[in-house]
Enzyme design. Structure first.
Site, mmCIF file in Angstrom:
data_model
loop_
_atom_site.group_PDB
_atom_site.id
_atom_site.type_symbol
_atom_site.label_atom_id
_atom_site.label_comp_id
_atom_site.label_asym_id
_atom_site.label_seq_id
_atom_site.Cartn_x
_atom_site.Cartn_y
_atom_site.Cartn_z
ATOM 1 N N LYS B 27 0.827 -1.208 0.000
ATOM 2 C CA LYS B 27 0.000 0.000 0.000
ATOM 3 C C LYS B 27 0.857 1.252 0.000
ATOM 4 O O LYS B 27 0.615 2.191 -0.771
ATOM 5 C CB LYS B 27 -0.901 -0.022 1.249
ATOM 6 C CG LYS B 27 -1.966 1.064 1.241
ATOM 7 C CD LYS B 27 -2.836 0.959 2.484
ATOM 8 C CE LYS B 27 -3.987 1.965 2.386
ATOM 9 N NZ LYS B 27 -4.941 1.592 1.328
ATOM 10 N N ARG B 100 -3.099 2.824 9.052
ATOM 11 C CA ARG B 100 -3.409 1.523 8.444
ATOM 12 C C ARG B 100 -2.155 0.675 8.290
ATOM 13 O O ARG B 100 -1.057 1.208 8.126
ATOM 14 C CB ARG B 100 -3.964 1.706 7.026
ATOM 15 C CG ARG B 100 -5.319 2.340 6.934
ATOM 16 C CD ARG B 100 -5.675 2.459 5.452
ATOM 17 N NE ARG B 100 -6.516 3.611 5.219
ATOM 18 C CZ ARG B 100 -7.848 3.543 5.060
ATOM 19 N NH1 ARG B 100 -8.453 2.376 5.102
ATOM 20 N NH2 ARG B 100 -8.552 4.625 4.861
ATOM 21 N N GLY B 109 -7.791 -7.786 5.696
ATOM 22 C CA GLY B 109 -8.588 -7.958 6.911
ATOM 23 C C GLY B 109 -7.859 -8.627 8.057
ATOM 24 O O GLY B 109 -8.446 -8.868 9.108
ATOM 25 N N MET B 111 -5.043 -7.454 9.635
ATOM 26 C CA MET B 111 -4.435 -6.543 10.613
ATOM 27 C C MET B 111 -5.378 -5.374 10.908
ATOM 28 O O MET B 111 -6.463 -5.286 10.339
ATOM 29 C CB MET B 111 -3.070 -6.080 10.109
ATOM 30 C CG MET B 111 -2.031 -7.213 10.205
ATOM 31 S SD MET B 111 -0.374 -6.722 9.736
ATOM 32 C CE MET B 111 -0.547 -6.544 7.983
ATOM 33 N N ARG B 369 -5.420 -0.005 -8.467
ATOM 34 C CA ARG B 369 -4.821 -1.353 -8.568
ATOM 35 C C ARG B 369 -5.317 -1.999 -9.849
ATOM 36 O O ARG B 369 -6.291 -1.517 -10.455
ATOM 37 C CB ARG B 369 -5.180 -2.188 -7.346
ATOM 38 C CG ARG B 369 -6.660 -2.343 -7.168
ATOM 39 C CD ARG B 369 -7.010 -3.037 -5.869
ATOM 40 N NE ARG B 369 -8.454 -2.887 -5.639
ATOM 41 C CZ ARG B 369 -9.071 -3.272 -4.538
ATOM 42 N NH1 ARG B 369 -8.398 -3.793 -3.538
ATOM 43 N NH2 ARG B 369 -10.375 -3.120 -4.420
ATOM 44 N N HIS B 487 -19.244 -44.096 -16.611
ATOM 45 C CA HIS B 487 -19.632 -43.957 -18.015
ATOM 46 C C HIS B 487 -20.089 -42.536 -18.319
ATOM 47 O O HIS B 487 -19.621 -41.896 -19.264
ATOM 48 C CB HIS B 487 -20.737 -44.974 -18.321
ATOM 49 C CG HIS B 487 -21.270 -44.872 -19.717
ATOM 50 N ND1 HIS B 487 -22.445 -44.224 -20.011
ATOM 51 C CD2 HIS B 487 -20.760 -45.296 -20.885
ATOM 52 C CE1 HIS B 487 -22.648 -44.273 -21.309
ATOM 53 N NE2 HIS B 487 -21.638 -44.931 -21.862
ATOM 54 N N SER B 800 3.126 -42.209 -23.829
ATOM 55 C CA SER B 800 2.079 -41.262 -23.487
ATOM 56 C C SER B 800 1.690 -41.542 -22.048
ATOM 57 O O SER B 800 1.267 -42.656 -21.717
ATOM 58 C CB SER B 800 0.889 -41.433 -24.418
ATOM 59 O OG SER B 800 -0.129 -40.542 -24.026
ATOM 60 N N CYS B 867 -1.789 -38.028 -21.866
ATOM 61 C CA CYS B 867 -3.165 -38.082 -22.368
ATOM 62 C C CYS B 867 -4.167 -38.235 -21.242
ATOM 63 O O CYS B 867 -5.341 -38.426 -21.470
ATOM 64 C CB CYS B 867 -3.322 -39.192 -23.386
ATOM 65 S SG CYS B 867 -3.024 -40.827 -22.708
ATOM 66 N N TYR B 887 4.312 -33.045 -26.046
ATOM 67 C CA TYR B 887 2.960 -32.518 -26.203
ATOM 68 C C TYR B 887 2.076 -32.895 -25.020
ATOM 69 O O TYR B 887 2.414 -33.785 -24.248
ATOM 70 C CB TYR B 887 2.320 -33.023 -27.508
ATOM 71 C CG TYR B 887 1.996 -34.499 -27.505
ATOM 72 C CD1 TYR B 887 0.798 -34.974 -26.981
ATOM 73 C CD2 TYR B 887 2.892 -35.430 -28.016
ATOM 74 C CE1 TYR B 887 0.505 -36.318 -26.954
ATOM 75 C CE2 TYR B 887 2.607 -36.780 -28.002
ATOM 76 C CZ TYR B 887 1.406 -37.214 -27.460
ATOM 77 O OH TYR B 887 1.136 -38.555 -27.423
#
Lengths: 914, 914
Positions: B27, B100, B109, B111, B369, B487, B800, B867, B887
């Site tokens: 901050k 702050r 939230g 601190m 931000r 299935h 694979s 795969c 791949y």
């Protein structure tokens, strides 16, 4: 100097010796040793060996021989002629020889042999004279030579391939002989007279010319070289090549050829042949044990047509007690034989199996080799030889194979009876040894009929915990379904009881009390015999042999093994009785106490009921209530075993199997459970159903239960620590090791350790103790655990490899389902054997090595053992030794075997290090 | 020079900047950047930051401060006073500040914060004057300060622990306030008058003295240092510590403290507060989009009590179209804001989320931000910014998260509607996206009702191949049973169709056509809405959002991803249609064609029947007959897919699942099968029963079928090679890769390769071809295969990784059964997440790495891919890139996600290498 290709032996001398196996082959080296070693100088029939280098030369030079070979053979032949005072090819006093193969490593029956070489129309009369006028003997020898030679040399070695199996020359000659027998009305070859044989030899020669287009060579030198060439050729015969592939014998080794004087034990009543063992191979006693037959060839002894006589009083048995002994008929020869026996044992330092022939009052030693023996004999001989200072203790350890040891530990079916009977059915070998008994179809009947003193075989579709008493009462258990991890298999293995499971061809009808298999039907009370080591079932009552009695010699032998081995040997035991038994066998602790097995045991009814109550509990409250009731039972059981193993470590595994395994199937038991929990049968069914899993082996079990129901772990850990605390108070030395099963991540261990630490503090306080010696560790049975062993060892003080599950997950083989494909895998050579029998060292072994190495990296003092069933399998034990485990654990009955295997592994290892 | 502990900002200047996050916290650095960077110099309320080093000092020195701190704070305060032309503690024109926290990484939230610091009895009148006489505003600010301060500073930071949750000072003061409201009959805090609040502040002070034994400090400097101390103390509060544990934030970092001028948007009609996005976060358009409220604090915008107005015409919506825009009410301020928007985007090079406050006509920027956005917006903004030359192409790739990409590919439930509705039930998320539709209970009804144009949800206990047409017809599928490999799950995932399985709380009554769940009953035709990505079911028809339409921008974006990525992206596709779809998404081949899925597909009735016939065949003859009939179907299917993927490789996996999965359950189908085979129903039942397994996942499947029934492999390999041969003849470029599943040993591969070689020769001859381009390889899905990968790669041309099964076996987790324990594993933090969702890199990943490394050791050209379903999961894709796979392969709908993840992985990797 030219290379020497031919080595002579005989007449108390030999060019070679035992150490020259690579050059002379096993047989040639053995003959040279027997003939020439100064301590032996036995009367072997003289001869000579063509070296394996000749074979190599032969194949490297288009099937030709070294130039000097012919001359060397000629010279060697002359030496033999001189020793035997006969001449090869001489019409008056002819020498006959055998031509045999002999590779570096024995390849039984894979290569060719030709006997009676040197017998020709010219030499026949000389042999008749030598045999004292026994023309029939001579023509029989001649027709054998013709048959063998035409087959081996003229057809096979010449590379002639018959059209089909019926058109080979041997078959054709056999048909000629059969025709003669039929024509004469003879039943057996023995009925053929000298004249018949003479005619037959003539017919044979005609047939050979007709079929092979060549004359049978009636020249002794041509016969000799033909035989030699046939043996070398047979090194590359199909059978020999495929045998070498299987056995891993290199093609380059080649075979030697042994040419040796023929001697005949069938030259009359002053001739004989026999076999003997330098000690009794049946029990190991130091007695000279053998049989002989007057006027016979070696093959007659083997064929069993005539009953051989005992060589001495010691060798007499029921079958041959009326025969005259060799000692009586030929006392001089017997004395000579006894002398040879002593020399052989002293030289070879082991029991010898001897073949001998007496030709016209002259003793020849044909062969000697290490004699085969059964288990009891192996142990006794080894121990006696230590006493006789023939061998050292370490050598004694190597003289007994683990399977011989196994024979000492269980009753077995008499091997002769078993060989004579065809198995009725085949199942999985779930419990070792043999048993016979009368069929009974229920556990209840088994218990009742046992009271009448009956031997019983309990036959069931499958068993469950309710059958346990009946299983105890029976001699053996036979089930139609279930695999190697089924209830019956687990229980029987733990007890060392004969058991066969998954015998799918059985059809059981409980109502009719009948068992149908292979078209036959058996009823209650009928006899069956089981071989639980092989998984074979036989109809009827086969005789048994009991080798398991208390045995001082065995104990002494095991003491030696114990002093040699490096590995610790623990046992898998679930009851104080098992623990006791294992201690007797020399176990050094318990490597696996399976909490769940207490619910299968004697008087377990109430505990099992409470366990079931816990399992079908729905809320944490219900569950804790059941656990509190269960607690005293568990504590008592653990305490009993810790006490029995006082001073030794006891690895206690927390509840491992999927819970639904314990849900009862019996309606009455279900009703009781519903009542106790005050729920409807529908609700109970629903709860039980909720426990069902698609792949229970990879489901909610082991530590996963402990994570979801921490109260289940708490109860068990408290029972262990309180049991230990009470024993400490009683002055005992309990040493529990708490083992968490089915772990795949260190965080599971941390979670359970946190529970254990809390309870430890409470128990110390409750009993006013400062410390309870114990360990906290894990099973490694999930592949991921082996991979992340370094992390696990940060928390675990010990690892115990659960190789059953590790093999299941590592291969993706459900042990209960491999029946569908494993037989094909083994018959096709894809796997060398069942990986659940012997550790798959290449794959699963690699995971184990990784686990140990990674584990010890983060925890130098990590204790490592194995508790899968492989822990009692000899090759697996050797593997465990080699990769540096601290101990193996196996069922009580396999402790001696594991001990032996561990001792042998240590010795082999020591040898390698030198 | 002494160390600098305090950094000022404001008035177009700042001591720090964005890069000093470690020192100033997130901050503080952000405020410094906004205030001081030459391109920005925005009017942030001036203030100063106490560095994180003060925090470190504080904890290392018994909660004391560096000596120089007081003086530095004093000087910084003076700077602020000068810029604001107010004085801290001044009765006439007082400065108020906020105090702050601000750590290096945001800890929302966790601190403490104190607002309105500097408001005392003395300064109240000054603030009243500043606010134009708004006494109520001032006393409300005062009572807030008192409540906050007594809670945060006087109680928490002082380490006072209330007895219970009701006795904390904050609760006690709330009760005082409630009593006042009750006494006056007020409903809301807003009803409290200036006088009420004044009285309340007095009562608060008395209560504080009574409860905490101390006076509320009415001194501005004491308030400031109290606030600072409370923030530092809160770094070691319980909540903060446990948050750091979870997020892995080191304790040593410490927090900074930001002291900043309070500005008020609620000081009258010339004051306001608002939030805005520099572009539209809903669709990514380059429009300034925001809301504001006149005379309000930031919290009022968030609270939603008053409806905010649009800042400009562009931001108008149905809800606020009648409100006056900021552009109209305060044109000067709006112009200023537009200018800031441009400067911020140029500076930060990304869409910004801005908070601002207008205090009496003066604009303050409170925070900026990177703005959150949805999937379509993310892609559009990234692509626009490339066009605007704000960012490079590579940066655009990093600006879209894979889950944002996912939003573009499926219809989803409108997030607002979903948030407002409670799920009816929860199951396993088996198919992605959302769907609504009317309930139908059978596949037949689904097909029929679809013809009437209805949107349907097919609800079943579970599905089987006979339901496939109905599954296609439905918008989504919902089942009560089955896991992620059931299935329904497999089929739906392949289609990218919304699906939830294993939703155990459903009770289906097929006869009554009703569905009961959670006490409610639904009948056929009732509406349900499913979120298949989360596994949640909602009652009724929730509105949908469709983001999946053809999208030029998405395609351009994917082109960039394609040019950046290194990994190949293939798809798992079983039909020509799936292949087509995947090609549209940019797939570069098929990584997994599952032979068995052709039997689930459209018009598969006859093929399925023949498959079943083959499965229940008992003899080789029966089986070969069925296989011959099946052959043309299999060839046709494979040919279609090879053709669709022309030129790209297609990995075709031979039959994988256990055969019993295909046995029909429907009596009619069973009857047909028995007739066809000419066997009795009993015999059929017996054969089907014989296929049952205890743990089918580790049973007779994959290559094990090919070993026991070589004819099954033959038929498939022939179909593949003949399909390719025909395509070659037609001028196409087929490229099949034959893949053997469930392999654990190289000998299995050798066995199957021998079959393949024989068939290859036959097919070449039959079609008169010289070569058919193809590969022969294996899946690596069994742990032993990974361990012995060096051996496998001697035969296999490609690997694979089947990570679904590898995860199952590696963990010993049956995917269908993990429901019993995995939720506990995740909630207890034993596993970070479901390893079937994202690859377990530590354990299973280690096995994969081992497999690749060993495989490439013996085969340098080995092609390696994945795969399993992980192939479409972003973190897993990154892992696959990192360990050097060639791949990944995933379902067609995940191809774009995999492509994005692969591109991001390549960029991250490139960065690391620099």
């Amino acid at each position: 100097m030219a290379k020497k290709y031919v080595y002579s032996f005989g007449g108390g001398k030999a060019d070679g010796n035992e150490s020259m196996k690579n050059l002379l082959g096993g047989k040639g080296a053995n003959l040279a040793e027997m003939a020439g070693h100064k301590d032996l100088r036995l009367p072997v029939p003289p001869g000579f060996t063509l070296t394996t280098e000749v074979c190599t030369y032969y194949y490297e030079n288009k099937r030709t021989y070294p130039k000097t070979l012919k001359e060397e053979v000629q010279k060697a032949l002359e030496k033999v002629e001189k020793l035997m005072e006969r001449k090869f090819g001489d019409p008056v006093n002819p020498l006959l020889v055998s031509v045999r193969s002999g590779a570096r490593k024995s390849m039984p029956g894979m290569m060719e042999t030709v006997l009676n070489v040197g017998l020709t129309e010219k030499t026949i009369s000389g042999l008749v004279k030598q045999s004292g006028g026994n023309g029939r003997f001579v023509y029989d020898a001649y027709r054998r030579l013709i048959m063998m030679y035409s087959d081996v040399v003229m057809e096979k070695a010449a590379g002639i391939e018959p059209k089909d199996s019926e058109s080979g020359i041997r078959k054709q000659l056999e048909r000629v002989m059969d025709a003669m027998k039929e024509q004469k009305g003879y039943k057996s070859d023995i009925d053929l007279t000298e004249t018949d044989l003479k005619v037959l030899c003539g017919q044979f020669k005609v047939k050979i010319k007709e079929v092979l287009g060549k004359e049978f060579p009636d020249d002794h030198m041509q016969q000799l070289w033909g035989g030699i060439g046939a043996v070398f050729a047979s090194w590359n015969g199909k059978r020999a090549i495929s045998y070498r592939r299987i056995e891993g014998i290199p093609d380059a080794w080649g075979t030697a050829v042994n040419v040796q004087t023929m001697v005949f034990g069938n030259m009359g009543s002053d001739s004989a042949t026999g076999v003997a063992f330098s000690r009794n191979p049946g029990n190991g006693e130091n007695g000279f044990y053998g049989e002989y037959l007057i006027n016979a060839q070696g093959e007659d002894v083997v064929a069993g047509i005539r009953t051989p006589g005992p060589i001495n009083e010691y060798s007499k048995s029921e079958n041959n007690k009326d025969h005259v002994t060799l000692e009586k008929t030929m006392p001089e020869i017997y004395k000579q034989l006894c002398d040879f026996r002593t020399r052989l044992e002293k030289h070879y330092r082991d029991m010898q199996d001897i073949e001998f022939t007496i030709e016209k009052g002259r003793l020849f030693m044909l062969q000697c080799r290490v004699g085969k023996r059964n288990g009891p004999a192996a142990v006794r001989i080894a121990m006696d030889m230590v006493k006789e200072k023939l061998i050292k203790k370490e050598e004694a350890v190597m003289r007994v194979t683990p399977s011989q040891m196994d024979e000492l530990l269980h009753p077995i079916i008499d091997p002769k009876a078993e060989a004579a009977n065809k198995p009725l059915a085949k199942g999985l070998p779930a419990g070792p040894g043999g048993a016979n008994g009368q069929i009974v179809f229920s556990a209840f009947d088994a218990v009742e009929q046992k009271k009448q003193g009956k031997n019983l075989i309990l036959v069931r579709e499958e068993t469950n915990p309710e059958d346990v008493e009946g299983m105890r009462a029976a001699e053996a258990i036979l089930t139609a379904r279930g695999g190697m991890t089924s209830h019956a298999a687990l229980v029987a293995r733990g007890w060392g009881k004969c058991c066969i499971v998954g015998c799918a061809s059985l059809h059981i009808d409980y109502d009719k009390k009948t068992l149908s298999v292979d078209g036959k039907t058996f009823k209650e009370g009928d006899w069956l015999t089981l071989n639980g080591t092989k998984g074979t079932v036989y109809a009827g009552k086969l005789p048994m042999m009991d080798a398991s009695e208390e045995n001082r010699i065995l104990n002494d032998f095991l003491k030696i093994c114990g002093s040699v081995k490096k590995l610790g040997i623990r046992t898998n035991a679930d009851t104080p009785e098992d623990a006791q038994k294992a201690l007797q066998f020399g176990a050094e602790g318990i490597g696996l106490f399976r909490t769940e097995h207490m619910f299968y045991g004697k008087n377990s009814d109430q505990a099992l009921f409470l366990l079931r109550k816990m399992i079908v509990s729905k809320t944490k409250e219900e569950r804790e209530k059941a656990l509190n009731e269960l607690f005293p039972f568990v504590k008592k059981d653990i305490k009993g075993t810790l006490q029995a193993m006082d001073g030794f470590p006891v690895v206690i595994r927390l509840l491992d199997p999927p819970l639904h395994e314990f849900v009862p199937r019996d309606a009455e038991k279900l009703q009781m459970l519903a009542q106790e929990l005050n729920i409807s049968m529908e609700e109970l069914a629903l709860r039980a159903d909720g426990l069902h899993e698609s792949n229970p082996m990879m489901g909610h079990r082991g530590v996963r239960l402990g994570i979801t129901y921490p109260e289940v772990s708490s109860m068990q850990i408290r029972a262990i620590l309180e049991a230990a605390a009470e024993l400490l108070k009683e002055g005992k030395k309990p040493y529990p090791e708490v083992m968490i099963p089915v772990v795949c991540d260190v965080k599971e261990l941390n979670d359970q350790l946190a529970i254990a630490k809390g309870i430890y503090a409470e128990v110390l306080k409750k009993y006013g103790l400062k410390k309870i010696k114990h360990m906290f560790g894990t099973m490694i049975e999930i592949p991921r655990a082996a991979v992340l062993a370094d992390r696990l060892a940060e928390t675990a003080q010990f690892f115990s490899f659960g190789t059953n599950d590790l093999t299941q997950m590592g291969f993706g083989f459900s042990r209960d389902d491999i029946g569908g494909f494993l037989p094909d895998y083994i018959s096709k050579g894809i796997l060398p054997e069942d990986p659940f029998q012997s550790i798959d060292q290449e794959g699963i072994g690699e995971l184990i090595k990784m686990g140990i190495q990674r584990g010890r990296k983060t925890n130098k003092t990590l204790e490592v053992g194995i508790c899968g069933e492989h822990g009692g399998e000899p090759r697996s034990v050797e593997f465990c030794h080699r990769i540096g485990m601290n101990y193996v654990s196996c069922s009580p009955f396999r402790v001696p075997i594991a001990k032996l295997a561990a001792a042998q592994a240590a010795l082999k290892d020591g040898k390698k290090k030198k």
